[in-house]
Design an enzyme around this catalytic site. Structure first.
Site, PDB file in Angstrom:
ATOM      1  N   CYS A 106      33.733  -2.670 -32.620  1.00  0.00           N
ATOM      2  CA  CYS A 106      34.393  -2.081 -33.894  1.00  0.00           C
ATOM      3  C   CYS A 106      35.199  -1.362 -33.491  1.00  0.00           C
ATOM      4  O   CYS A 106      35.252   0.038 -32.739  1.00  0.00           O
ATOM      5  CB  CYS A 106      33.154  -1.410 -34.728  1.00  0.00           C
ATOM      6  SG  CYS A 106      33.834  -0.796 -36.117  1.00  0.00           S
ATOM      7  N   CYS A 129      35.431   2.078 -35.271  1.00  0.00           N
ATOM      8  CA  CYS A 129      34.157   3.218 -34.384  1.00  0.00           C
ATOM      9  C   CYS A 129      34.645   3.571 -33.226  1.00  0.00           C
ATOM     10  O   CYS A 129      34.365   4.552 -32.843  1.00  0.00           O
ATOM     11  CB  CYS A 129      33.057   2.236 -34.677  1.00  0.00           C
ATOM     12  SG  CYS A 129      32.355   1.844 -36.163  1.00  0.00           S
TER      13      CYS A 129
END
Length: 182
Positions: free
Chosen positions: A132, A135
């Site tokens: 991700c 993230c």
């Protein structure tokens, strides 16, 4: 024989590089023992490999409190939720999703029960395994703002990569495959 050595012995010959990387990881002293084993616990949980999780958790119990081990597991469980959600928001063509509240409970991030930069480092490891980008950037920024240097961050991600490769090698070997050196 330590739990990590037992895992090492189960890595097949086709994954010799993985064995060498695991040996290097265990000898590496870039991270404090708690940070190192926290990364390993969170990463092992992220791999979903039960044998690896059990071995790493057993090894971690020698250097981490039960609270810290639980925090590493909490990092893996809450971060994977965020990874799925924010990867969707990032990849979806419809920009409306970026404006919508996630409505995901994640109180443990605010109060993990351990040093917040440790928890953040463990979270970065899981986000790296799960790919991700949003993230990863958020964790890296938070760590840098907390004074964590690039070498520490890179080491945690390298450890996550090695942990994931160990899980894949074990799974690829299958239950009846010969052990290393057989």
């Amino acid at each position: 024989m330590s739990p990590i050595e037992q895992i090492y012995d189960k890595i097949p010959d086709f994954a010799k590089d993985v064995r060498i990387n695991l040996t290097s990881l265990m000898a590496d002293e870039t991270l404090s023992p708690r940070r190192k084993y926290g990364v390993l616990v969170a990463s092992a949980v992220a791999t979903r490999n039960s044998a690896l999780i059990a071995a790493v958790e057993s090894a971690a119990s020698g250097v981490m409190t039960s609270v810290a081990i639980a925090a590493a597991k909490a990092a893996a469980s809450v971060v994977v939720m965020n990874n799925v959600y924010y990867r969707f928001v990032h990849l979806a063509s419809n920009p409306e999703y970026k404006t919508m509240p996630p409505r995901l409970r994640m109180d443990v991030i605010g109060n993990p029960g351990v040093d917040k930069s440790d928890f953040e480092l463990w979270s970065l490891a899981v986000s790296s395994i799960n790919g991700c980008g949003i993230c990863i950037d958020a964790h890296e920024r938070t760590l840098r703002a907390a004074g964590v240097n690039s070498e520490t961050i890179q080491t945690a991600v390298r450890f996550a990569a090695i942990t994931q490769s160990v899980a894949i090698a074990l799974e690829a070997a299958g239950p009846a495959s010969p052990q290393a050196g057989d």
